[in-house]
Scaffold this motif. Structure first.
Motif, PDB file in Angstrom:
ATOM      1  N   LEU A 202      32.676  21.681   2.940  1.00 32.06           N
ATOM      2  CA  LEU A 202      33.135  21.612   1.565  1.00 32.06           C
ATOM      3  C   LEU A 202      32.047  22.181   0.663  1.00 32.06           C
ATOM      4  N   LEU A 203      32.313  23.332   0.077  1.00 31.07           N
ATOM      5  CA  LEU A 203      31.346  23.943  -0.824  1.00 31.07           C
ATOM      6  C   LEU A 203      31.581  23.440  -2.238  1.00 31.07           C
ATOM      7  N   ALA A 204      30.527  23.093  -2.919  1.00 32.26           N
ATOM      8  CA  ALA A 204      30.638  22.600  -4.284  1.00 32.26           C
ATOM      9  C   ALA A 204      30.245  23.698  -5.247  1.00 32.26           C
ATOM     10  N   GLY A 205      31.104  23.979  -6.216  1.00 32.80           N
ATOM     11  CA  GLY A 205      30.819  25.018  -7.196  1.00 32.80           C
ATOM     12  C   GLY A 205      30.000  24.483  -8.349  1.00 32.80           C
ATOM     13  N   GLY A 206      29.688  25.328  -9.251  1.00 33.50           N
ATOM     14  CA  GLY A 206      28.930  24.936 -10.428  1.00 33.50           C
ATOM     15  C   GLY A 206      27.549  25.542 -10.419  1.00 33.50           C
TER      16      GLY A 206
ATOM     17  N   GLY B  50      24.711  23.891 -10.731  1.00 33.13           N
ATOM     18  CA  GLY B  50      23.670  23.028 -10.190  1.00 33.13           C
ATOM     19  C   GLY B  50      22.689  22.542 -11.233  1.00 33.13           C
ATOM     20  N   THR B  51      23.136  22.401 -12.486  1.00 30.99           N
ATOM     21  CA  THR B  51      22.208  22.027 -13.565  1.00 30.99           C
ATOM     22  C   THR B  51      21.650  20.618 -13.405  1.00 30.99           C
ATOM     23  N   ARG B  52      22.401  19.714 -12.800  1.00 27.22           N
ATOM     24  CA  ARG B  52      21.888  18.355 -12.634  1.00 27.22           C
ATOM     25  C   ARG B  52      20.838  18.278 -11.539  1.00 27.22           C
ATOM     26  N   LEU B  53      20.716  19.311 -10.731  1.00 25.49           N
ATOM     27  CA  LEU B  53      19.689  19.355  -9.679  1.00 25.49           C
ATOM     28  C   LEU B  53      18.514  20.236 -10.079  1.00 25.49           C
ATOM     29  N   TYR B  54      18.531  20.732 -11.305  1.00 28.59           N
ATOM     30  CA  TYR B  54      17.454  21.574 -11.793  1.00 28.59           C
ATOM     31  C   TYR B  54      16.168  20.761 -11.833  1.00 28.59           C
ATOM     32  N   PRO B  55      15.014  21.237 -11.480  1.00 24.71           N
ATOM     33  CA  PRO B  55      14.627  22.613 -11.214  1.00 24.71           C
ATOM     34  C   PRO B  55      14.770  23.034  -9.742  1.00 24.71           C
ATOM     35  N   MET B  56      15.256  22.126  -8.892  1.00 22.32           N
ATOM     36  CA  MET B  56      15.390  22.488  -7.472  1.00 22.32           C
ATOM     37  C   MET B  56      16.316  23.679  -7.280  1.00 22.32           C
ATOM     38  N   THR B  57      17.331  23.816  -8.139  1.00 24.14           N
ATOM     39  CA  THR B  57      18.300  24.904  -7.995  1.00 24.14           C
ATOM     40  C   THR B  57      17.876  26.176  -8.721  1.00 24.14           C
ATOM     41  N   GLN B  58      16.660  26.196  -9.234  1.00 25.83           N
ATOM     42  CA  GLN B  58      16.190  27.391  -9.943  1.00 25.83           C
ATOM     43  C   GLN B  58      16.083  28.574  -8.984  1.00 25.83           C
TER      44      GLN B  58
ATOM     45  N   VAL C 211      17.081  28.187  -5.382  1.00 21.33           N
ATOM     46  CA  VAL C 211      17.964  28.002  -4.229  1.00 21.33           C
ATOM     47  C   VAL C 211      19.277  27.403  -4.704  1.00 21.33           C
ATOM     48  N   SER C 212      20.408  27.918  -4.221  1.00 15.28           N
ATOM     49  CA  SER C 212      21.698  27.333  -4.601  1.00 15.28           C
ATOM     50  C   SER C 212      21.800  25.933  -4.012  1.00 15.28           C
ATOM     51  N   LYS C 213      22.619  25.096  -4.643  1.00 15.30           N
ATOM     52  CA  LYS C 213      22.671  23.701  -4.189  1.00 15.30           C
ATOM     53  C   LYS C 213      23.217  23.564  -2.776  1.00 15.30           C
ATOM     54  N   GLN C 214      24.043  24.511  -2.320  1.00 16.22           N
ATOM     55  CA  GLN C 214      24.551  24.443  -0.951  1.00 16.22           C
ATOM     56  C   GLN C 214      23.430  24.625   0.073  1.00 16.22           C
ATOM     57  N   LEU C 215      22.347  25.264  -0.320  1.00 18.74           N
ATOM     58  CA  LEU C 215      21.242  25.515   0.604  1.00 18.74           C
ATOM     59  C   LEU C 215      20.078  24.549   0.427  1.00 18.74           C
ATOM     60  N   LEU C 216      20.198  23.609  -0.505  1.00 16.93           N
ATOM     61  CA  LEU C 216      19.135  22.621  -0.692  1.00 16.93           C
ATOM     62  C   LEU C 216      18.997  21.768   0.563  1.00 16.93           C
ATOM     63  N   PRO C 217      17.775  21.447   0.951  1.00 19.69           N
ATOM     64  CA  PRO C 217      17.591  20.629   2.158  1.00 19.69           C
ATOM     65  C   PRO C 217      17.999  19.175   1.940  1.00 19.69           C
ATOM     66  N   VAL C 218      18.741  18.640   2.882  1.00 25.43           N
ATOM     67  CA  VAL C 218      19.067  17.221   2.935  1.00 25.43           C
ATOM     68  C   VAL C 218      18.519  16.757   4.279  1.00 25.43           C
ATOM     69  N   TYR C 219      17.547  15.877   4.245  1.00 22.02           N
ATOM     70  CA  TYR C 219      16.751  15.531   5.429  1.00 22.02           C
ATOM     71  C   TYR C 219      16.102  16.813   5.920  1.00 22.02           C
ATOM     72  N   ASP C 220      16.467  17.298   7.072  1.00 20.43           N
ATOM     73  CA  ASP C 220      15.791  18.478   7.615  1.00 20.43           C
ATOM     74  C   ASP C 220      16.702  19.704   7.698  1.00 20.43           C
ATOM     75  N   LYS C 221      17.899  19.640   7.104  1.00 19.94           N
ATOM     76  CA  LYS C 221      18.860  20.742   7.207  1.00 19.94           C
ATOM     77  C   LYS C 221      19.427  21.059   5.824  1.00 19.94           C
ATOM     78  N   PRO C 222      19.891  22.300   5.619  1.00 19.95           N
ATOM     79  CA  PRO C 222      20.537  22.603   4.326  1.00 19.95           C
ATOM     80  C   PRO C 222      21.846  21.830   4.185  1.00 19.95           C
ATOM     81  N   LEU C 223      22.221  21.532   2.959  1.00 20.74           N
ATOM     82  CA  LEU C 223      23.432  20.761   2.682  1.00 20.74           C
ATOM     83  C   LEU C 223      24.658  21.354   3.360  1.00 20.74           C
ATOM     84  N   ILE C 224      24.759  22.664   3.403  1.00 19.69           N
ATOM     85  CA  ILE C 224      25.932  23.323   3.977  1.00 19.69           C
ATOM     86  C   ILE C 224      26.089  23.014   5.476  1.00 19.69           C
ATOM     87  N   TYR C 225      25.014  22.579   6.122  1.00 21.26           N
ATOM     88  CA  TYR C 225      25.058  22.276   7.557  1.00 21.26           C
ATOM     89  C   TYR C 225      25.953  21.064   7.839  1.00 21.26           C
TER      90      TYR C 225
END
Length: 138
Positions: free
Chosen positions: A103-107, A109-117, A119-133
């Motif tokens: 499930l890809l989330a659009g937008g 990513g302003t609420r995750l700023y500056p992390m999304t400056q 990297v897109s939020k789908q590629l942000l790491p969650v634990y040791d893998k990107p969210l899209i994983y």
């Protein structure tokens, strides 16, 4: 068309279809924006949809058709409000074979700023893998 334009359009369509004497636009109440949308983020992060008179007409037409459908199907609205739609979901989906998907989330990513400056939020790491994983049941 901005969000408030959409809300006003819904009010005007309802006034046309079900007049009450007093325009529904007076029911609009403004609330304080969340911090992520008040300009605290750099303006370069904001994206706006292209606007045209033709696109606005199409949206108004689609909103009108949607509102007409809801007004013509009061039983559907009642089932959504009283929760009885869950019986239909159980009947039709209880024995469903579930598939995995992403499930890809659009937008922006302003609420995750500056992390999304960078990297897109789908590629942000969650634990040791990107969210899209991570997959979801659908």
């Amino acid at each position: 068309m901005t969000n408030i334009d959409v809300v006003r359009t819904v009010c005007h369509v309802l006034d046309d279809l079900r007049p009450q004497g007093v325009p529904r636009e007076h029911l609009i109440t403004f609330v304080k924006d969340r911090p992520a949308t008040t300009g605290a983020m750099p303006s370069t992060r904001r994206r706006s949809a292209p606007s045209s008179a033709g696109a606005a007409r199409v949206l108004r037409f689609a909103l009108r058709k949607t509102i007409e459908w809801y007004l013509a199907h009061p039983a559907w609205i009642e089932s959504a409000m009283d929760g009885s739609y869950r019986d239909w979901l159980d009947l039709n989906y209880a024995n469903r074979v579930w598939h995995e998907g992403i499930l890809l989330a659009g937008g922006a990513g302003t609420r995750l700023y500056p992390m999304t400056q960078a990297v897109s939020k789908q590629l942000l790491p969650v634990y040791d893998k990107p969210l899209i994983y991570y997959r979801c049941r659908c």
